[in-house]
Design an enzyme around this catalytic site. Structure first.
Site, PDB file in Angstrom:
ATOM      1  N   GLY A  71      66.630  78.015 -52.357  1.00 27.12           N
ATOM      2  CA  GLY A  71      66.215  78.340 -53.710  1.00 27.12           C
ATOM      3  C   GLY A  71      64.800  77.881 -53.985  1.00 27.12           C
ATOM      4  N   THR A  72      64.102  77.450 -52.937  1.00 26.13           N
ATOM      5  CA  THR A  72      62.709  77.031 -53.088  1.00 26.13           C
ATOM      6  C   THR A  72      61.823  78.261 -53.253  1.00 26.13           C
ATOM      7  OG1 THR A  72      63.143  75.162 -51.629  1.00 26.13           O
ATOM      8  CG2 THR A  72      60.840  75.681 -52.071  1.00 26.13           C
ATOM      9  N   THR A  73      60.916  78.219 -54.212  1.00 23.20           N
ATOM     10  CA  THR A  73      59.988  79.329 -54.413  1.00 23.20           C
ATOM     11  C   THR A  73      58.580  78.889 -54.022  1.00 23.20           C
ATOM     12  OG1 THR A  73      59.691  78.696 -56.749  1.00 23.20           O
ATOM     13  CG2 THR A  73      61.388  80.327 -56.255  1.00 23.20           C
ATOM     14  N   ASN A  98      66.716  82.596 -57.957  1.00 23.96           N
ATOM     15  CA  ASN A  98      67.500  81.884 -58.964  1.00 23.96           C
ATOM     16  C   ASN A  98      68.977  82.051 -58.619  1.00 23.96           C
ATOM     17  OD1 ASN A  98      68.815  81.119 -61.485  1.00 23.96           O
ATOM     18  ND2 ASN A  98      66.791  81.276 -62.411  1.00 23.96           N
ATOM     19  N   PHE A  99      69.699  80.947 -58.492  1.00 21.56           N
ATOM     20  CA  PHE A  99      71.108  80.994 -58.119  1.00 21.56           C
ATOM     21  C   PHE A  99      72.047  81.043 -59.317  1.00 21.56           C
ATOM     22  CE2 PHE A  99      69.424  79.617 -54.056  1.00 21.56           C
ATOM     23  CZ  PHE A  99      70.238  80.297 -53.171  1.00 21.56           C
ATOM     24  N   HIS A 131      59.085  76.860 -68.043  1.00 16.59           N
ATOM     25  CA  HIS A 131      59.766  75.897 -67.182  1.00 16.59           C
ATOM     26  C   HIS A 131      59.241  74.489 -67.444  1.00 16.59           C
ATOM     27  CE1 HIS A 131      61.156  79.389 -64.837  1.00 16.59           C
ATOM     28  NE2 HIS A 131      62.088  78.580 -64.398  1.00 16.59           N
ATOM     29  N   LYS A 135      57.552  71.857 -62.333  1.00 18.79           N
ATOM     30  CA  LYS A 135      57.601  73.063 -61.508  1.00 18.79           C
ATOM     31  C   LYS A 135      56.202  73.363 -60.987  1.00 18.79           C
ATOM     32  CE  LYS A 135      59.408  77.760 -61.275  1.00 18.79           C
ATOM     33  NZ  LYS A 135      60.125  77.434 -60.014  1.00 18.79           N
ATOM     34  N   THR A 142      61.721  83.566 -60.308  1.00 19.87           N
ATOM     35  CA  THR A 142      62.583  84.431 -61.120  1.00 19.87           C
ATOM     36  C   THR A 142      61.752  85.475 -61.855  1.00 19.87           C
ATOM     37  OG1 THR A 142      64.175  82.645 -61.409  1.00 19.87           O
ATOM     38  CG2 THR A 142      64.286  84.466 -62.981  1.00 19.87           C
TER      39      THR A 142
END
Length: 236
Positions: A71-73, A98-99, A131, A135, A142
């Site tokens: 889930g790392t962007t 995004n989970f 966010h 972040k 997302t």
């Protein structure tokens, strides 16, 4: 199921709690100081690390024949390389920007709205995402996913963070960073006569963690490259 947590920050700790509540155990807790990874007692890896370490974490998991979800962007310029490596090694890999189960439903609503409104050019589009201040990447993964889905289902060609850019083919994304905001995404279509807005607001990070653990449970014993549509059986 024995889970390796590749990234043990705030999200990693929440994922740990959710995983333990669901009857799993934690085999690895890797943070920025971890130099080696021993996957010998691991069934699946969950990567919520940093853009600078995600590729290494994912590659190491695949090399160890351990299914990995990430889930790392902020590292997606290497995504195609990871997909190729996973397929070459006959591994299992799942990436999601995004989970959250709610966000993935929101993705579907966004696609439908974009296709419905594509033939009405009077509506001008912008995306707003908010966010927490920790972040590191902007816009969020997302927001990029939302923009890319709109592009696929409309006449827009690209997206931009530049508010002053005069390009009617570009989706304007506004990225805000505010203390303690888990994640808010807003899609605005404005015309002279009315406006249409869809919005997803995360109240906390529990939803992201739960979705990640559900994805880890799902990918066990599978081979291939997947996304949350596969996990949630969307559009089957």
């Amino acid at each position: 199921m024995r889970i390796a947590l590749l990234g043990y920050g705030k999200m990693g700790k929440i994922i740990e709690r959710v995983a333990l509540e669901r009857g799993h155990s934690i085999s690895i807790k890797a943070d920025s100081k971890t130099t080696t990874l021993d996957f010998s007692k691991t069934d699946v890896a969950i990567d919520f690390s940093l853009p600078s370490t995600a590729v290494s974490n994912i590659t190491s998991s695949i090399n160890a024949n351990v299914p990995v979800i990430s889930g790392t962007t902020g590292w997606l310029d290497k995504y195609d390389d990871i997909v190729e490596h996973c397929n070459r090694k006959n591994g299992a890999f799942l990436y999601a920007s995004n989970f959250s189960l709610g966000v993935n439903i929101f993705f579907e609503v966004n696609r439908v709205l974009a296709s419905l409104i594509a033939n009405y050019p009077d509506y001008k589009l912008n995306i707003e995402e908010i966010h927490h201040t920790q972040k590191l990447d902007a816009p969020s993964g997302t927001a990029i996913s939302l923009a890319e889905d709109i592009i696929k289902n409309s006449n827009y060609k690209n997206w931009t963070l530049d508010e002053d850019e005069d390009d009617s083919d570009a989706i304007k994304i506004e990225a805000k960073r505010i203390v303690d905001v888990p994640g808010t995404h807003i899609i605005n279509y404005n015309s002279e006569v009315d406006a249409i807005e869809i919005k997803h607001t995360a109240h906390n990070r529990e939803g992201f963690a739960l979705g990640a653990v559900i994805a880890a449970e799902w990918i066990a014993n599978k081979k291939g490259v997947f996304n949350m549509k596969d996990v949630l059986k969307i559009n089957e």
